[in-house]
Design a protein around this motif. Structure first.
Motif, short mmCIF file in Angstrom:
data_model
loop_
_atom_site.label_atom_id
_atom_site.label_comp_id
_atom_site.label_asym_id
_atom_site.label_seq_id
_atom_site.Cartn_x
_atom_site.Cartn_y
_atom_site.Cartn_z
N GLY A 27 -15.31 -6.97 -6.44
CA GLY A 27 -15.98 -6.56 -5.22
C GLY A 27 -16.55 -7.71 -4.42
O GLY A 27 -16.56 -7.67 -3.19
N LEU A 28 -17.01 -8.75 -5.09
CA LEU A 28 -17.59 -9.88 -4.36
C LEU A 28 -16.52 -10.59 -3.55
O LEU A 28 -16.71 -10.90 -2.37
CB LEU A 28 -18.25 -10.85 -5.33
N ALA A 29 -15.37 -10.85 -4.16
CA ALA A 29 -14.28 -11.52 -3.45
C ALA A 29 -13.72 -10.65 -2.33
O ALA A 29 -13.32 -11.16 -1.28
CB ALA A 29 -13.16 -11.88 -4.44
N GLY A 30 -13.72 -9.35 -2.55
CA GLY A 30 -13.09 -8.46 -1.58
C GLY A 30 -14.01 -7.83 -0.59
O GLY A 30 -13.55 -7.14 0.34
N ALA A 31 -15.33 -8.05 -0.71
CA ALA A 31 -16.29 -7.28 0.10
C ALA A 31 -16.07 -7.42 1.59
O ALA A 31 -16.19 -6.45 2.34
CB ALA A 31 -17.71 -7.70 -0.27
N GLY A 32 -15.77 -8.62 2.06
CA GLY A 32 -15.54 -8.79 3.49
C GLY A 32 -14.39 -7.93 3.97
O GLY A 32 -14.51 -7.18 4.95
N GLY A 33 -13.28 -7.99 3.28
CA GLY A 33 -12.12 -7.18 3.64
C GLY A 33 -12.36 -5.71 3.47
O GLY A 33 -11.89 -4.89 4.27
N ILE A 34 -13.12 -5.33 2.43
CA ILE A 34 -13.46 -3.92 2.21
C ILE A 34 -14.23 -3.37 3.41
O ILE A 34 -13.94 -2.28 3.91
CB ILE A 34 -14.27 -3.77 0.91
N GLY A 35 -15.23 -4.12 3.88
CA GLY A 35 -16.01 -3.67 5.02
C GLY A 35 -15.17 -3.53 6.28
O GLY A 35 -15.30 -2.54 7.03
N LYS A 36 -14.28 -4.48 6.51
CA LYS A 36 -13.40 -4.43 7.68
C LYS A 36 -12.49 -3.21 7.62
O LYS A 36 -12.36 -2.45 8.60
CB LYS A 36 -12.57 -5.70 7.74
N VAL A 37 -11.85 -3.00 6.48
CA VAL A 37 -10.92 -1.89 6.31
C VAL A 37 -11.63 -0.55 6.52
O VAL A 37 -11.15 0.33 7.24
CB VAL A 37 -10.28 -1.95 4.90
N MET A 38 -12.78 -0.38 5.88
CA MET A 38 -13.49 0.89 5.98
C MET A 38 -13.97 1.17 7.40
O MET A 38 -13.88 2.30 7.88
CB MET A 38 -14.66 0.90 5.00
N ALA A 39 -14.49 0.15 8.07
CA ALA A 39 -14.96 0.35 9.46
C ALA A 39 -13.81 0.75 10.37
O ALA A 39 -13.94 1.67 11.20
CB ALA A 39 -15.64 -0.92 9.96
N GLU A 40 -12.69 0.07 10.24
CA GLU A 40 -11.52 0.41 11.07
C GLU A 40 -11.01 1.80 10.76
O GLU A 40 -10.64 2.56 11.67
CB GLU A 40 -10.41 -0.62 10.85
N TRP A 41 -10.99 2.16 9.50
CA TRP A 41 -10.51 3.47 9.08
C TRP A 41 -11.39 4.58 9.65
O TRP A 41 -10.91 5.60 10.16
CB TRP A 41 -10.53 3.53 7.56
N ILE A 42 -12.70 4.38 9.57
CA ILE A 42 -13.65 5.39 10.04
C ILE A 42 -13.64 5.50 11.56
O ILE A 42 -13.62 6.61 12.12
CB ILE A 42 -15.07 5.06 9.53
N ILE A 43 -13.63 4.38 12.25
CA ILE A 43 -13.76 4.39 13.71
C ILE A 43 -12.41 4.63 14.40
O ILE A 43 -12.30 5.44 15.33
CB ILE A 43 -14.38 3.07 14.20
N ASP A 44 -11.37 3.93 13.95
CA ASP A 44 -10.07 3.99 14.63
C ASP A 44 -9.09 4.98 14.02
O ASP A 44 -8.05 5.27 14.61
CB ASP A 44 -9.41 2.60 14.64
N GLY A 45 -9.39 5.45 12.81
CA GLY A 45 -8.49 6.40 12.16
C GLY A 45 -7.52 5.77 11.18
O GLY A 45 -6.91 6.47 10.36
N SER A 46 -7.34 4.45 11.26
CA SER A 46 -6.48 3.75 10.30
C SER A 46 -6.86 2.27 10.31
O SER A 46 -7.23 1.73 11.36
CB SER A 46 -5.00 3.92 10.63
N PRO A 47 -6.76 1.61 9.17
CA PRO A 47 -7.08 0.18 9.12
C PRO A 47 -5.89 -0.68 9.53
O PRO A 47 -4.76 -0.21 9.61
CB PRO A 47 -7.42 -0.04 7.64
N GLU A 48 -6.17 -1.95 9.80
CA GLU A 48 -5.11 -2.88 10.19
C GLU A 48 -4.07 -3.02 9.09
O GLU A 48 -2.87 -3.13 9.36
CB GLU A 48 -5.72 -4.25 10.50
N TRP A 49 -4.53 -3.01 7.83
CA TRP A 49 -3.62 -3.21 6.70
C TRP A 49 -3.37 -1.90 5.97
O TRP A 49 -4.24 -1.03 5.94
CB TRP A 49 -4.20 -4.24 5.73
N ASP A 50 -2.20 -1.75 5.39
CA ASP A 50 -1.82 -0.54 4.68
C ASP A 50 -2.58 -0.46 3.36
O ASP A 50 -2.35 -1.25 2.45
CB ASP A 50 -0.31 -0.55 4.43
#
Length: 375
Positions: free
Chosen positions: A350-373
């Motif tokens: 989680g520590l290594a991935g936290a930045g990407g996790i936050g980005k993915v979740m925010a995009e998923w929630i707001i835009d409906g899908s994240p940049e990465w699959d």
């Protein structure tokens, strides 16, 4: 002191590094009405005892992208928030102790370089030149990532939380979620011991408590707390702060420098579970009892690759529980309950991935899908 919020656009349950990163990225994308609910203090669950390694090489392209994004973010957080994260960009080595592992490394390096991660293949001798205490017997070669590093888990979480608060997020500490009410099959409100918050979106970022929070909306999430072991040694002759992080996946062990000594641990083949019948309510900033019997195979493998560990004086053996999933992958995304999202069980990464996790979740929630699959 801010008044208790009676409504919010998003309620994030859990104040670990994952929850803080999701709040950071939601507010960065323009959603200001974000609330983190944490029953104790930030990082007090499992984040605080993370071993602190940040490595980018993963077996999946999108996971590697997430880790790469994280390192870019961590490099800039102190300048943005004023919070020191102790980010040290020392590089990382991933050894190959078989020709099959070497082929895997070559494949992963090629994949990562295709989207800008500066990985390269090096010889066993070149790896030893970077980490001189290493015994390279049986090592075929290594993958080297110059911008891997290490970071302080508490400093990172606080920096993300400051970034989120600066953009409007509210953080409720010492506030326990007691229930989640649904209306017409979707999230309606979060009930806490301090009051009720109306919301249409809840993110379960509660780490090893993820299964318990899931039950509040009728879900059975595959989150199992397991104990992760590593030792911290006193200074060892020859160790310098220039040493890169080192991983030997064939031996299941990792090493990183810490104040002239080494942090070394790994992932045993028969791990121990924790709290299957419920995690104690007062479990905060706590470790489990040292388990030297279970750590012995990892210790032997650590000594095999870095013989200096054998005579090093051990400051402590850390035995801390973290959330894991059956397949060892992150548990991220929407669920069958409308408005209820999960971002927990990061399987000790989680520590290594936290930045990407936050980005993915925010995009998923707001835009409906994240940049990465993420599927």
């Amino acid at each position: 002191m801010s008044a208790f919020p009676t409504q919010a656009q998003v309620v994030i349950i859990g104040g670990g590094v994952g929850g803080a990163s999701i709040a950071y990225h939601l507010t960065k994308m323009g959603w200001k009405d974000v609330v983190i609910v944490e029953k104790h203090e930030l990082t007090s669950g499992s984040t605080w005892h993370s071993a602190g390694l940040v490595g980018q090489m993963r077996s999946d392209a999108n996971l590697t992208r997430m880790m790469h994004y994280s390192t870019d973010l961590y490099r800039s957080l102190k300048a943005e928030t004023g919070q020191d994260t102790s980010w040290r960009e020392v590089g990382g080595l991933r050894l190959a102790s078989s020709f099959e592992r070497m082929e895997e490394n070559r494949r992963l390096v090629g994949m990562a370089r295709s989207f800008g991660v500066p990985m390269e293949m090096i010889s066993a001798k070149e790896a030893q030149d970077m980490f001189p205490l290493m015994d390279i017997k049986g090592v075929v070669g290594a993958a080297y990532t110059p911008n891997d590093g290490s970071i302080d888990p508490t400093g990172l979480t606080n920096a993300l939380a400051i970034g989120a608060k600066n953009r409007g997020a509210q953080i409720l500490l010492y506030t326990t979620v007691t229930g989640i009410n649904l209306k017409n099959g979707r999230v309606h409100e979060v009930v806490t011991d301090k009051g009720t918050i109306k919301t249409e979106i809840v993110v379960n970022a509660s780490g090893m408590w993820g299964r318990e929070i899931g039950k509040m909306v009728g879900l059975s999430l595959p989150v199992i707390p397991m104990a992760h072991l590593y030792i911290l040694t006193k200074p060892i002759e020859g160790v310098t702060n220039k040493f890169p992080n080192l991983r030997d996946p064939d031996l299941l062990v990792y090493w990183r420098e810490e104040v002239g000594g080494l942090v070394t641990g790994g992932y045993e083949r028969q791990p121990a579970t924790f709290g299957l019948n419920g995690i104690p309510k007062d479990f905060k900033y706590q470790l489990l009892n040292p388990d030297w019997d279970r750590f012995t195979p990892l210790m032997e493998n650590s000594i095999r690759r870095v013989p200096a560990v054998e005579n090093a004086e051990v400051k402590m053996l850390l035995n801390g529980p973290e959330g894991f999933t059956p397949d060892g992958e992150f548990l991220l995304g929407p669920t069958s309950v409308k408005g209820f999202w999960v971002a927990c069980a990061f399987c000790a990464h989680g520590l290594a991935g936290a930045g990407g996790i936050g980005k993915v979740m925010a995009e998923w929630i707001i835009d409906g899908s994240p940049e990465w699959d993420m599927w």
